[in-house]
Design a protein around this motif. Structure first.
Motif, PDB file in Angstrom:
ATOM      1  N   SER A 329      36.156 -80.008  -9.853  1.00 34.15           N
ATOM      2  CA  SER A 329      34.809 -79.989  -9.551  1.00 34.15           C
ATOM      3  C   SER A 329      34.325 -79.138  -8.063  1.00 34.15           C
ATOM      4  O   SER A 329      33.186 -78.515  -8.244  1.00 34.15           O
ATOM      5  N   ALA A 330      35.165 -79.511  -7.332  1.00 30.23           N
ATOM      6  CA  ALA A 330      34.840 -78.587  -5.927  1.00 30.23           C
ATOM      7  C   ALA A 330      34.674 -77.017  -6.115  1.00 30.23           C
ATOM      8  O   ALA A 330      34.002 -76.427  -5.846  1.00 30.23           O
ATOM      9  N   VAL A 331      35.768 -76.477  -7.062  1.00 29.83           N
ATOM     10  CA  VAL A 331      35.522 -75.085  -7.250  1.00 29.83           C
ATOM     11  C   VAL A 331      34.544 -74.773  -8.016  1.00 29.83           C
ATOM     12  O   VAL A 331      33.944 -73.653  -7.769  1.00 29.83           O
ATOM     13  N   THR A 332      34.370 -75.392  -9.185  1.00 29.39           N
ATOM     14  CA  THR A 332      33.296 -75.005 -10.089  1.00 29.39           C
ATOM     15  C   THR A 332      32.096 -75.401  -9.464  1.00 29.39           C
ATOM     16  O   THR A 332      30.845 -74.661  -9.543  1.00 29.39           O
ATOM     17  N   SER A 333      31.765 -76.224  -8.402  1.00 29.74           N
ATOM     18  CA  SER A 333      30.642 -76.562  -7.908  1.00 29.74           C
ATOM     19  C   SER A 333      30.205 -75.348  -7.265  1.00 29.74           C
ATOM     20  O   SER A 333      28.980 -75.149  -6.934  1.00 29.74           O
ATOM     21  N   TYR A 334      30.975 -75.220  -6.176  1.00 25.72           N
ATOM     22  CA  TYR A 334      30.812 -73.794  -5.304  1.00 25.72           C
ATOM     23  C   TYR A 334      30.326 -72.639  -6.090  1.00 25.72           C
ATOM     24  O   TYR A 334      29.354 -71.867  -5.710  1.00 25.72           O
ATOM     25  N   THR A 335      30.861 -72.412  -7.111  1.00 30.96           N
ATOM     26  CA  THR A 335      30.871 -71.258  -7.811  1.00 30.96           C
ATOM     27  C   THR A 335      29.472 -71.279  -8.550  1.00 30.96           C
ATOM     28  O   THR A 335      28.715 -70.234  -8.572  1.00 30.96           O
ATOM     29  N   ALA A 336      29.171 -72.604  -9.230  1.00 32.98           N
ATOM     30  CA  ALA A 336      28.032 -72.619 -10.021  1.00 32.98           C
ATOM     31  C   ALA A 336      26.733 -72.475  -8.944  1.00 32.98           C
ATOM     32  O   ALA A 336      25.834 -72.240  -9.500  1.00 32.98           O
ATOM     33  N   GLY A 337      27.097 -72.973  -7.563  1.00 33.87           N
ATOM     34  CA  GLY A 337      25.776 -72.593  -6.777  1.00 33.87           C
ATOM     35  C   GLY A 337      25.637 -71.389  -6.638  1.00 33.87           C
ATOM     36  O   GLY A 337      24.244 -70.869  -6.287  1.00 33.87           O
ATOM     37  N   ARG A 338      26.333 -70.264  -7.000  1.00 34.50           N
ATOM     38  CA  ARG A 338      25.981 -68.968  -6.684  1.00 34.50           C
ATOM     39  C   ARG A 338      25.499 -68.531  -7.952  1.00 34.50           C
ATOM     40  O   ARG A 338      24.818 -67.319  -8.032  1.00 34.50           O
ATOM     41  N   LEU A 339      25.550 -69.228  -9.112  1.00 34.33           N
ATOM     42  CA  LEU A 339      25.292 -68.650 -10.255  1.00 34.33           C
ATOM     43  C   LEU A 339      23.954 -69.072 -10.827  1.00 34.33           C
ATOM     44  O   LEU A 339      23.489 -68.792 -12.085  1.00 34.33           O
ATOM     45  N   VAL A 340      23.565 -70.456 -10.289  1.00 33.97           N
ATOM     46  CA  VAL A 340      22.487 -71.009 -10.837  1.00 33.97           C
ATOM     47  C   VAL A 340      21.196 -70.182 -10.938  1.00 33.97           C
ATOM     48  O   VAL A 340      20.671 -70.615 -11.931  1.00 33.97           O
ATOM     49  N   ASN A 341      20.969 -69.441 -10.163  1.00 34.52           N
ATOM     50  CA  ASN A 341      19.743 -68.607 -10.289  1.00 34.52           C
ATOM     51  C   ASN A 341      19.665 -67.771 -11.262  1.00 34.52           C
ATOM     52  O   ASN A 341      18.777 -67.056 -11.742  1.00 34.52           O
ATOM     53  N   ARG A 342      20.906 -67.293 -11.737  1.00 36.17           N
ATOM     54  CA  ARG A 342      21.085 -66.143 -12.878  1.00 36.17           C
ATOM     55  C   ARG A 342      21.121 -67.023 -14.184  1.00 36.17           C
ATOM     56  O   ARG A 342      20.157 -66.741 -15.194  1.00 36.17           O
ATOM     57  N   TYR A 343      21.519 -68.170 -14.556  1.00 32.68           N
ATOM     58  CA  TYR A 343      21.818 -68.906 -15.585  1.00 32.68           C
ATOM     59  C   TYR A 343      21.002 -70.084 -15.901  1.00 32.68           C
ATOM     60  O   TYR A 343      20.686 -70.638 -16.957  1.00 32.68           O
ATOM     61  N   GLY A 344      20.663 -70.580 -14.646  1.00 34.07           N
ATOM     62  CA  GLY A 344      19.589 -71.916 -14.983  1.00 34.07           C
ATOM     63  C   GLY A 344      20.199 -73.097 -15.572  1.00 34.07           C
ATOM     64  O   GLY A 344      21.561 -73.471 -15.124  1.00 34.07           O
TER      65      GLY A 344
END
Length: 486
Positions: A329-344
């Motif tokens: 969860s920690a790894v994907t949460s950090y990564t998702a924070g960088r991707l959210v503006n692209r994939y929503g």
């Protein structure tokens, strides 16, 4: 964002921002830990203080109730007056009553202290989200909320492991006290750091007021709604009269909505801007978060009960089963924070699907596997659930607050947190009620068979709730794509 807020954010260099953000995240983790680490201490508390099922349920859900109750007034006071002051007050109250919990000689004192500990947590948490909204914008905000989501995910999932380790260290009789003692030195250290690093200057917005009537009515609504769930244990002694509180909740909610409209019509700022809920991003994000926090903590609690009482694992080993979830969860949460503006919202949908699959696999492992393999297979399944969960919390937080003005950041974040705490209390109560009802019915014949059926019923309910949240996420995704195409 207002010009005044721009000026304030610009007045802090990057190092000062990072220090302020770091101390706020550390405090958020400390308070979130208490939503899950106490679970593994329940059998020890039951033995040491001779508590019954109702008291144990209140120890878990009462903290969430108080947490949710204090969020809106805490967010309101932070937005209108001083986030730093409310942050320090909340942390101080949390630390003080952690000490009282650790020293509690009776279950009654523990219940009261636990409730007040939750109040402290609720007062400081909105300041974390308000500060994040104010200091970071655009992609930087997504990354910051990714860090926040990773920290919350770690705190939620590692709570049982930390609690189990402390019980192993302190012994079955008094080890549960170390769960609360842990908060005292950490809280004092963070108080000193927060006093030094949390920004003290804050832009003032003209025409804003506290709206005490609105705050009280919302608080009564939250209490009346959550109370019957907090008092639900799944035991035969549960009174059906507790559900009458839901009628009172509906009355208080109608009164709150009417008052807020009246208050806004007099050119004053209401406690909660009802127009927030007209924003589909905020409304749908709130529902998704509520569903996630109803399913996740309930699943962790039932897993702990199965592993400790059904399979006889020591608390520290039962808690360790959640470590793969926490790390993934920690790894994907950090990564998702960088991707959210692209994939929503698509990122949230994928995360919910993976989490549902992981929880379903964990349930299958709990019920179908040989006892010697059960903890290992559950841990492997929770790795999948954690990878999905990290793509839910922080991206959903970013999307939920994406259209909210910074001046309303504290209150908007606190209302979202109320949804999470309501979800936690309702999810834990509903799943545990099904669990204990089936367990007490002796449907399986043997002790382990009874636990298998009980966890199947309780965790099955949690998965259904998670799938409902997935439905709302899919609906919001379709809406976003339709808006983008038009």
């Amino acid at each position: 964002m207002t010009a005044a807020t721009d000026q304030r954010a610009a007045g802090l260099d990057e190092r000062a921002k990072r220090r302020a953000f770091a101390v706020s995240i550390a405090v958020a983790v400390l308070t979130i830990l208490d939503l899950s680490k106490v679970n593994v201490g329940l059998p020890s508390i039951e033995t040491a203080l001779r508590t019954g099922p109702t008291e144990l349920q209140i120890i878990v859900a009462g903290y969430a109730l108080a947490f949710g109750l204090a969020l809106v007034p805490g967010g309101r006071l932070g937005d209108v007056r001083s986030r730093k002051t409310m942050f320090l007050v909340g942390l101080g109250v949390f630390t003080l009553f952690s000490l009282v919990c650790a020293l509690a000689p009776t279950s009654g004192i523990l219940l009261i202290a636990r409730f007040l500990q939750g109040v402290g947590a609720g007062l400081q948490m909105p300041q974390v989200l308000g500060l994040t909204q104010e200091l970071y914008q655009g992609e930087a905000r997504g990354r910051a909320l990714g860090v926040y989501g990773a920290a919350v995910g770690l705190g939620t999932a590692l709570g049982p492991t930390i609690g189990g380790a402390l019980i192993a260290l302190g012994g079955e009789q008094d080890g549960w006290r170390l769960i609360f003692w842990m908060n005292v030195p950490l809280g004092l250290i963070l108080l000193v750091l927060a006093a030094r690093w949390f920004p003290g200057r804050q832009a003032k917005t003209a025409g804003r007021s506290l709206d005490p009537v609105g705050v009280v009515l919302l608080g009564l609504t939250v209490v009346a709604f959550m109370l019957p769930f907090v008092l639900t244990t799944g035991q035969r002694g549960d009174s059906p009269l507790r559900w009458l509180a839901l009628i009172a909740a509906a009355v208080f909610l109608l009164a709150f909505l009417r008052w807020e409209r009246h208050y806004a019509a007099t050119d004053r700022t209401p406690a909660v801007d009802i127009d927030l809920f007209r924003r589909s991003s905020y409304r749908n994000g709130l529902i998704v978060a509520t569903g996630w926090f109803a399913a996740g903590p309930a699943t962790f609690l039932l897993n702990t009960l199965l592993l400790q009482e059904g399979l006889g694992l020591a608390p520290v080993f039962a808690g360790m089963v959640t470590i793969p979830f926490a790390l993934a969860s920690a790894v994907t949460s950090y990564t998702a924070g960088r991707l959210v503006n692209r994939y929503g919202r698509a990122l949230v949908v994928v995360g919910l699907i993976a989490a549902a699959v992981g929880f379903a696999l964990s349930l299958a492992a709990a019920v179908l596997s040989p006892p010697a393999l059960t903890p290992w297979l559950m841990a492997a399944a929770l790795l999948v659930a954690g990878a999905g969960g990290g793509s839910v919390v922080s991206p959903n937080q970013t999307l939920t607050l994406s259209e909210v003005p910074v001046a309303e950041g504290g209150v908007a974040g606190s209302v979202a947190q109320v949804g999470q705490r309501v979800g936690t209390a309702v999810g834990v109560a509903g799943a545990s009620a099904v669990f204990f009802s089936m367990l007490n019915a002796d449907l399986g014949g043997s002790k382990l068979a009874d636990y298998h059926l009980a966890v199947l019923g309780g965790s099955g309910l949690a998965i259904v709730v998670l799938l409902a949240a997935l439905g709302f996420a899919l609906a919001d995704l379709r809406l976003r794509r339709k808006q983008a195409a038009s």
